[in-house]
Design a protein around this motif. Structure first.
Motif, PDB file in Angstrom:
ATOM      1  N   ASP A  82       0.824  -1.216   0.000  1.00 32.86           N
ATOM      2  CA  ASP A  82       0.000   0.000   0.000  1.00 32.86           C
ATOM      3  C   ASP A  82       0.855   1.261   0.000  1.00 32.86           C
ATOM      4  O   ASP A  82       0.388   2.338  -0.394  1.00 32.86           O
ATOM      5  CB  ASP A  82      -0.916   0.024   1.229  1.00 32.86           C
ATOM      6  CG  ASP A  82      -1.952  -1.093   1.206  1.00 32.86           C
ATOM      7  OD1 ASP A  82      -2.264  -1.578   0.107  1.00 32.86           O
ATOM      8  OD2 ASP A  82      -2.432  -1.473   2.297  1.00 32.86           O
ATOM      9  N   SER A  85       3.999   1.477  -1.458  1.00 31.57           N
ATOM     10  CA  SER A  85       4.991   1.470  -2.530  1.00 31.57           C
ATOM     11  C   SER A  85       4.752   2.658  -3.466  1.00 31.57           C
ATOM     12  O   SER A  85       3.808   3.443  -3.287  1.00 31.57           O
ATOM     13  CB  SER A  85       4.916   0.159  -3.310  1.00 31.57           C
ATOM     14  OG  SER A  85       3.661   0.049  -3.962  1.00 31.57           O
ATOM     15  N   GLU A  86       5.601   2.789  -4.495  1.00 29.57           N
ATOM     16  CA  GLU A  86       5.464   3.911  -5.435  1.00 29.57           C
ATOM     17  C   GLU A  86       4.095   3.926  -6.099  1.00 29.57           C
ATOM     18  O   GLU A  86       3.535   4.985  -6.375  1.00 29.57           O
ATOM     19  CB  GLU A  86       6.555   3.821  -6.509  1.00 29.57           C
ATOM     20  CG  GLU A  86       7.948   4.162  -5.998  1.00 29.57           C
ATOM     21  CD  GLU A  86       8.953   4.213  -7.134  1.00 29.57           C
ATOM     22  OE1 GLU A  86       8.527   4.289  -8.302  1.00 29.57           O
ATOM     23  OE2 GLU A  86      10.155   4.182  -6.837  1.00 29.57           O
ATOM     24  N   ASN A  87       3.585   2.742  -6.344  1.00 23.71           N
ATOM     25  CA  ASN A  87       2.279   2.654  -7.004  1.00 23.71           C
ATOM     26  C   ASN A  87       1.143   2.480  -6.004  1.00 23.71           C
ATOM     27  O   ASN A  87       0.000   2.263  -6.393  1.00 23.71           O
ATOM     28  CB  ASN A  87       2.277   1.470  -7.983  1.00 23.71           C
ATOM     29  CG  ASN A  87       3.335   1.628  -9.065  1.00 23.71           C
ATOM     30  OD1 ASN A  87       3.564   2.735  -9.538  1.00 23.71           O
ATOM     31  ND2 ASN A  87       3.972   0.522  -9.451  1.00 23.71           N
ATOM     32  N   GLY A  88       1.464   2.566  -4.720  1.00 27.04           N
ATOM     33  CA  GLY A  88       0.446   2.374  -3.700  1.00 27.04           C
ATOM     34  C   GLY A  88      -0.430   3.602  -3.526  1.00 27.04           C
ATOM     35  O   GLY A  88      -0.179   4.676  -4.077  1.00 27.04           O
ATOM     36  N   THR A  89      -1.438   3.406  -2.690  1.00 28.96           N
ATOM     37  CA  THR A  89      -2.433   4.472  -2.498  1.00 28.96           C
ATOM     38  C   THR A  89      -2.259   5.210  -1.178  1.00 28.96           C
ATOM     39  O   THR A  89      -2.997   6.151  -0.903  1.00 28.96           O
ATOM     40  CB  THR A  89      -3.843   3.865  -2.534  1.00 28.96           C
ATOM     41  OG1 THR A  89      -3.940   2.861  -1.502  1.00 28.96           O
ATOM     42  CG2 THR A  89      -4.119   3.232  -3.891  1.00 28.96           C
ATOM     43  N   LYS A 137       0.282   7.024   2.035  1.00 35.24           N
ATOM     44  CA  LYS A 137       1.518   7.712   2.362  1.00 35.24           C
ATOM     45  C   LYS A 137       1.756   7.626   3.873  1.00 35.24           C
ATOM     46  O   LYS A 137       0.828   7.635   4.670  1.00 35.24           O
ATOM     47  CB  LYS A 137       1.461   9.188   1.934  1.00 35.24           C
ATOM     48  CG  LYS A 137       1.215   9.404   0.457  1.00 35.24           C
ATOM     49  CD  LYS A 137       2.379   8.891  -0.386  1.00 35.24           C
ATOM     50  CE  LYS A 137       2.133   9.158  -1.878  1.00 35.24           C
ATOM     51  NZ  LYS A 137       3.221   8.585  -2.713  1.00 35.24           N
TER      52      LYS A 137
END
Length: 749
Positions: free
Chosen positions: A727, A729-733, A735
């Motif tokens: 969740d 990662s760079e492509n996760g949603t 922060k």
């Protein structure tokens, strides 16, 4: 008891009594048989001998022989040694024949025939014996080869001849090297044991039969496992059995036999029990482990906890391993109690100290009547007032217990609906080893209870009666909330060094006693952290701007209040400008009045025409009315001196200059640094900790007087709502927030 056995109709009576009951008695063993299993003697490929391993075993046997013991070796290895020789010969002959027939230099793949064991034994026996002879010669020890078969023990004349031969060899200080004559021995017959006699099926049974026949005191059987396990080694629940009793056979599940040799663990146990019944003590241990092979035999003879010891006498109480398991299981329940319940247990113990003082003092009198010195008497002594003070200290601990286990130290919102906490938890199982101070037992017990730790106590034998009563009262208090077994008193004949090896059971060792005790434990502990200090070399530095009255009070108290304490002054550092002043004269007069012997440091000696005895070392803990006196040129030189010769325990500056004092306090790297205060303040009770388990000079974990806080560690608790690392990662949603929250805030996730 009288042990009478019948060997082929010939009665035999042991002349030296039964087997040893305890490991420590093995030091008395005079005649010892060492059995080397095939897995010990041979290499992993089963072709050839493990020369390095064999050399270390020979060294130990030779050392024991040279101590005046009578050593015999029952060895395997002839088959493996012969197999190596025969394989070499066959390969050589095959290559020659192939070269002659083909006329080519390139050889084809050659296959080896299956080698018959008796032929291998015949080929290897002489080489094996030559190897032993060469190794023992290095230690000026003579050896002799003896080959036997089962028939030699069933024939009366042969058995008597064998006995006579071995007796004569031992008399001449020769080490007999004994093996079954595998070149002619027939395959063992199943269930071939005669009434009261073990049949020679392998070297295990040979060693047992020989040990009993020769009235050996000890049989050491070395194999490729640590000892006897309750189930096959390598299985999840397998536990090494420290002491095995004849009635415990039903609790054992045997695995497969060794990779080489004829016998498995079942054969070893059967042989060991037969030897034990014949009056010979037995230890089964690992002879292949590279870290212990070099001292396994000598460790066993010294009575150390190595392998499995076979004993006919089962103690009434649980073993120390069983006590540790009881403490661990009950300790988890103790840690899960509400803080109020732990406090109630401690308060109940405090009440019992005063309610049952007559019982405690009666036991204490028994110990004091056996005291051998005035110093011992002082350490042992309890009184109604001392018990009252102990009770007050315990109630202080009970108050502190309200806010110990489970306290939130840090709280972080990692992300929305993802909260992280760092909370205090018990360390686990504590082993506290203390000498002749019975008041230590309730103090340490209360601290362990308050911190939710399980506790093993090992007290000095000088206070055995008092410790027993105090432990009974502690368990009575623990019973208030059903955790009676969380505190255990080790009363068996366990050596301290053996306890320090229980690295899979104990989480922290805390020694309380002399510097020698602490050093011994630090040296013996294998993989277990030790909390403590080995030396208390405490300094008092008298600055050029010191107040006369404060100097006299502080130096007198630091040295003379209790000279044997670890926080007593051992070195007095004097600024050069103080020499030949009234202050210096007053210091010397006070020390003389208090009968303190002064040892002059090298700088101090240079200022004097006639000086006291020169200090042999500037790194000495006198522990008495003695101290070293040395001169320094500045505060910085005093700090450098302490860093070089001190023990990082407690060091003091006496000065009226605040800047000098602050530099001293900041620069000095000791557990306790004081300004215008006695070194005797380095104490958990004086610090308001209620009590202490000791003073630590370590660089990690607790440092200085260690009370309740020092017996806690932490764990991290993360509460989420289906979160994954993906969740974030760079492509996760999601922060990271990493937002620090107040520790008192209630989380609603």
């Amino acid at each position: 008891w009288k042990d009478v056995r019948c060997y082929s109709g010939v009665p035999y009576r042991r002349g030296h009594g039964g087997s040893f009951a305890h490991r420590r008695e093995l030091r008395q063993a005079k005649r010892i048989v060492v059995k080397l299993g095939s897995a010990v003697v041979t290499r992993g490929d089963e072709c050839g001998l493990a020369l390095g391993r064999l050399a270390s075993i020979v060294e130990q046997v030779a050392m024991l022989q040279n101590q005046g013991r009578e050593m015999m070796i029952v060895t395997s290895g002839a088959v493996a040694f012969g197999k190596q020789r025969l394989r070499h010969e066959i390969l050589l002959s095959q290559s020659v024949r192939q070269a002659l027939h083909s006329g080519q230099s390139q050889l084809k793949d050659m296959s080896l025939p299956v080698l018959e064991a008796r032929a291998c034994a015949a080929a290897g026996q002489s080489g094996l014996m030559a190897l032993y002879e060469a190794m023992f010669t290095q230690y000026s020890t003579c050896t002799a080869q003896v080959l036997v078969t089962n028939l030699d023990f069933h024939d009366d004349q042969k058995r008597q001849n064998l006995n006579s031969t071995l007796q004569e060899l031992l008399r001449m200080n020769i080490v007999p090297i004994i093996n079954t004559n595998d070149a002619v021995v027939p395959p063992p017959e199943p269930n071939s044991d005669l009434q009261g006699v073990i049949s020679i099926k392998d070297n295990d049974s040979l060693a047992a039969r020989l040990a009993v026949e020769m009235r050996a005191d000890l049989l050491i059987a070395l194999s490729d496992v640590e000892g006897l396990y309750n189930s096959p080694p390598g299985t999840d629940d397998a536990k090494l059995i420290d002491i095995f009793y004849p009635g415990d056979q039903q609790s054992i599940t045997y695995g497969t036999k060794s990779r080489v040799g004829l016998g498995g663990m079942e054969a070893k146990v059967k042989a060991a029990l037969w030897a034990l019944q014949g009056g010979t003590s037995v230890v089964i241990a690992n002879g292949t482990h590279p870290k212990v092979t070099g001292h396994v035999i000598t460790d066993i003879v010294e009575g150390k906890k190595v392998g499995t010891f076979f004993s006919e006498i089962k103690p009434a109480g649980p073993s120390v391993e069983e006590q540790t398991e009881l403490a661990r299981n009950c300790g988890r329940s103790l840690a899960s109690l509400h803080p109020d319940q732990r406090s109630e247990i401690i308060c109940r113990l405090a009440d019992l100290l005063t309610e049952r003082k007559e019982e405690i003092l009666a036991a204490n009198k028994m110990d004091m009547d056996l005291a051998v010195s005035a110093a011992m008497l002082k350490r042992l002594s309890l009184s109604p007032s001392k018990l009252g003070s102990l009770a007050i200290g315990l109630r202080q601990i009970a108050v502190a217990a309200q806010d110990s286990v489970g306290r939130v130290l840090r709280r972080t919102r990692v992300a929305p609906s993802l909260e992280l906490e760092q909370i205090t938890v018990p360390i686990g199982i504590l082993l506290v080893i203390f000498e002749a101070r019975p008041d230590c037992l309730p103090q340490v017990s209360a601290l362990a209870i308050a911190s939710g730790n399980a506790l093993l106590l090992k007290g000095g034998k000088e206070a055995a009666n008092t410790n027993r009563v105090l432990h009974q009262l502690t368990q009575e208090a623990l019973s208030t909330h059903g955790v009676r077994e969380a505190v255990q008193l080790v009363s068996t004949r366990e050596e301290v060094e053996d306890l320090c090896r229980l690295d899979k059971l104990i989480d922290l060792i805390i020694p309380r006693g002399s510097s020698q005790l602490v050093r011994d434990i630090q040296r013996a502990a294998k993989g277990i952290p030790v909390l403590g200090h080995s030396e208390g070399i405490c300094h008092v530095y008298v600055d050029a701007e010191a107040c006369v009255d404060k100097v006299i009070k502080i130096v007198r108290d630091s040295k003379c209040d209790y000279p044997a304490a670890c926080n007593a002054m051992e070195t007095l550092l004097i600024h050069r400008d103080v020499l030949r002043t009234p202050l210096f004269d007053q210091i010397i007069d006070m020390l003389r009045t208090e009968r303190v012997k002064i040892h002059a440091g090298p700088r101090f000696v240079s200022y004097l025409t006639f000086s006291p005895s020169e200090a042999k070392s500037l790194r000495t803990e006198y522990g008495d009315l003695e101290c070293c006196l040395e001169v320094v040129d500045s505060m910085q030189e005093a700090v450098d001196h302490i860093h070089k010769y001190g023990s990082s325990h407690t060091d003091v500056i006496v000065t009226e200059n605040e800047d000098t004092a602050e530099q001293f306090l900041q620069q000095l790297d000791s557990a306790c640094v004081f300004w215008n205060a006695s070194s005797r303040f380095a104490d958990g009770y004086r610090f308001g900790l209620g009590a202490e388990v000791g003073i630590s000079t370590a660089r990690i974990h607790a440092r200085g007087p260690v009370g309740l806080e020092g017996l806690l560690t932490t764990k991290w608790v993360l509460r989420g709502d289906g979160h994954t690392a993906a969740d974030f990662s760079e492509n996760g949603t999601m922060k990271y927030l990493h937002e620090n929250l107040p520790v008192s805030q209630n989380l609603n996730i």
